[in-house]
Design a protein around this motif. Structure first.
Motif, PDB file in Angstrom:
ATOM      1  N   THR A 135     -23.599  44.339  51.128  1.00  0.00           N
ATOM      2  CA  THR A 135     -24.680  45.280  50.806  1.00  0.00           C
ATOM      3  C   THR A 135     -25.903  44.834  51.581  1.00  0.00           C
ATOM      4  O   THR A 135     -26.563  43.866  51.215  1.00  0.00           O
ATOM      5  N   LYS A 136     -26.195  45.518  52.680  1.00  0.00           N
ATOM      6  CA  LYS A 136     -27.238  45.064  53.607  1.00  0.00           C
ATOM      7  C   LYS A 136     -28.499  45.919  53.460  1.00  0.00           C
ATOM      8  O   LYS A 136     -28.530  47.075  53.886  1.00  0.00           O
ATOM      9  N   PHE A 137     -29.521  45.303  52.836  1.00  0.00           N
ATOM     10  CA  PHE A 137     -30.773  46.031  52.605  1.00  0.00           C
ATOM     11  C   PHE A 137     -31.684  46.026  53.828  1.00  0.00           C
ATOM     12  O   PHE A 137     -32.832  46.427  53.750  1.00  0.00           O
ATOM     13  N   THR A 138     -31.157  45.580  54.973  1.00  0.00           N
ATOM     14  CA  THR A 138     -31.909  45.626  56.233  1.00  0.00           C
ATOM     15  C   THR A 138     -31.883  47.034  56.828  1.00  0.00           C
ATOM     16  O   THR A 138     -32.472  47.286  57.868  1.00  0.00           O
ATOM     17  N   LYS A 139     -31.174  47.958  56.167  1.00  0.00           N
ATOM     18  CA  LYS A 139     -31.098  49.352  56.629  1.00  0.00           C
ATOM     19  C   LYS A 139     -31.151  50.261  55.404  1.00  0.00           C
ATOM     20  O   LYS A 139     -30.974  49.796  54.271  1.00  0.00           O
ATOM     21  N   ASP A 140     -31.390  51.532  55.641  1.00  0.00           N
ATOM     22  CA  ASP A 140     -31.358  52.515  54.554  1.00  0.00           C
ATOM     23  C   ASP A 140     -29.963  53.118  54.477  1.00  0.00           C
ATOM     24  O   ASP A 140     -29.364  53.446  55.502  1.00  0.00           O
ATOM     25  N   PHE A 141     -29.440  53.238  53.274  1.00  0.00           N
ATOM     26  CA  PHE A 141     -28.166  53.921  53.060  1.00  0.00           C
ATOM     27  C   PHE A 141     -28.232  54.609  51.704  1.00  0.00           C
ATOM     28  O   PHE A 141     -29.208  54.438  50.959  1.00  0.00           O
ATOM     29  N   ILE A 142     -27.221  55.385  51.387  1.00  0.00           N
ATOM     30  CA  ILE A 142     -27.218  56.137  50.125  1.00  0.00           C
ATOM     31  C   ILE A 142     -27.430  55.191  48.944  1.00  0.00           C
ATOM     32  O   ILE A 142     -26.718  54.212  48.776  1.00  0.00           O
ATOM     33  N   ASN A 143     -28.467  55.483  48.163  1.00  0.00           N
ATOM     34  CA  ASN A 143     -28.838  54.713  46.969  1.00  0.00           C
ATOM     35  C   ASN A 143     -29.204  53.257  47.259  1.00  0.00           C
ATOM     36  O   ASN A 143     -29.149  52.414  46.364  1.00  0.00           O
ATOM     37  N   SER A 144     -29.632  52.961  48.477  1.00  0.00           N
ATOM     38  CA  SER A 144     -30.040  51.575  48.767  1.00  0.00           C
ATOM     39  C   SER A 144     -31.256  51.178  47.936  1.00  0.00           C
ATOM     40  O   SER A 144     -31.341  50.036  47.464  1.00  0.00           O
ATOM     41  N   ASP A 145     -32.168  52.123  47.691  1.00  0.00           N
ATOM     42  CA  ASP A 145     -33.352  51.803  46.867  1.00  0.00           C
ATOM     43  C   ASP A 145     -32.946  51.479  45.430  1.00  0.00           C
ATOM     44  O   ASP A 145     -33.468  50.542  44.821  1.00  0.00           O
ATOM     45  N   GLY A 146     -31.993  52.259  44.892  1.00  0.00           N
ATOM     46  CA  GLY A 146     -31.539  52.026  43.527  1.00  0.00           C
ATOM     47  C   GLY A 146     -30.848  50.680  43.377  1.00  0.00           C
ATOM     48  O   GLY A 146     -31.078  49.948  42.405  1.00  0.00           O
TER      49      GLY A 146
END
Length: 360
Positions: A258-269
């Motif tokens: 799970t790489k938070f270095t990019k935006d993906f579906i529901n990454s903020d959640g």
């Protein structure tokens, strides 16, 4: 029910055929125990042609994959495979999958059999980039040749140097006189080996060639029963058991993809959930008392208060004891923590252990 291209071969070999993910699949040929040890110690062949494969092509291919998957696909290079998952919008998991990179504009996604249609529709619904997608699932046969003697068996059939292929890489080459075979150093057993993708029309030729090449090792066909005990000994998640639409990938231990270095579906959640702290955790446990944990059995504390449920459980053929996976509150997730499995109103003692159950 659908059948795999080699269905009649499995029937002739005396396999017990069961319905699985919409397919008639071989669950065992001899015994789960025998087939398990064949793969751990020697070499066995699984027909896993029920798995799904999607081709994803075009200038926007990477952007689409980055958006719908949790891992960072920009880190891939040609011939590299990546484990990832498709997060949904509600904090759960649509599916886990493999991403294969041929080149900067061409990829293959390998998804679970039970989720082919769901995954296809999900990815297509986010395909605002006009990426060319093709569902190859009904065109390809997939054979997993697994175990310590897998390399020696398959090397007889190809000039591709299998010994130098790193884990989670692949090459397209000639094998058993068949062109354009995808030779992938991946598997779901933790025993080493390769997964071989061929066109349906080449399935019989490849199957026969592999068994001829593996004759000196007494190569055996292996069913889904042993596949399940092998993957569980390595602590690998199974979609529908350990992860699903409602389980948190972070609680399932998938933070590493799970790489938070990019935006993906529901990454903020998911990022918010990580920052707030996880309530539960998927853990491995071994039985101390005699007993076999099964899916949906309750996990309890010493007083019998429910902590969670067993998601996968079996008698480990290698360790000769009951092992399982299940979700417990994080306070109970440290290795050596004592927990109990409720079996027919009896509390059987177990302890949390560090995964994998079987090392090496």
């Amino acid at each position: 029910m659908k059948t795999v291209p080699l269905h009649q071969v499995h029937v002739q070999l005396g396999a017990k055929i069961v319905p699985f993910a919409g397919f008639e699949m071989p669950v065992r040929y001899s015994s789960d125990m025998e087939e398990h040890h064949t793969v751990r110690n020697n070499v066995g062949v699984f027909d896993v042609s029920h798995m799904g494969e999607f081709s994803v092509k075009g200038p926007g291919a990477l952007d689409l994959i980055q958006k719908v998957t949790s891992n960072d696909a920009s880190a891939l290079f040609d011939g590299k495979v990546q484990y990832s998952y498709l997060p949904n919008a509600d904090g759960g998991v649509v599916d886990d999958l493999l991403v294969y990179r041929y080149n900067a504009e061409e990829y293959m996604l390998v998804v679970n059999a039970s989720n082919i249609e769901k995954d296809w529709n999900w990815i297509q619904s986010h395909n605002t980039e006009g990426v060319e997608m093709k569902n190859l699932s009904d065109e390809l046969c997939l054979l997993a040749v697994q175990g310590p003697n897998a390399t020696a068996t398959l090397q007889k059939l190809t000039s591709v140097d299998l010994s130098v292929m790193d884990y989670y890489t692949f090459q397209v080459g000639k094998m058993a006189e068949i062109e354009d075979v995808i030779i992938s150093a991946t598997g779901y057993t933790g025993a080493g080996g390769f997964e071989i993708y061929i066109k349906n029309e080449d399935a019989h030729k490849m199957w026969d060639a592999i068994f001829e090449a593996g004759k000196e090792f007494n190569i055996q066909p292996v069913g889904l029963g042993a596949r399940d005990t092998l993957r569980l000994e390595k602590g690998f998640c199974l979609y529908g058991n350990d992860i699903d639409d409602k389980t948190s990938p972070l609680e399932a231990g998938l933070g590493w993809v799970t790489k938070f270095t990019k935006d993906f579906i529901n990454s903020d959640g998911l990022k918010s959930q990580k920052e707030a702290g996880l309530k539960n955790k998927l853990v491995g446990f071994e039985m101390i008392d005699r007993g076999i944990p099964r899916g949906h059995y309750e996990l309890c504390d010493a007083e019998g208060n429910k902590l969670g449920d067993v998601t996968s459980g079996t008698q480990s053929p290698t360790l000769q004891k009951g092992i399982g996976l299940g979700y417990v509150p994080t306070a109970y997730s440290k290795p050596e923590t004592e927990i109990f499995v409720k079996v027919r109103d009896r509390l059987l003692k177990a302890k949390v252990v560090k995964l994998p159950f079987v090392k090496g």
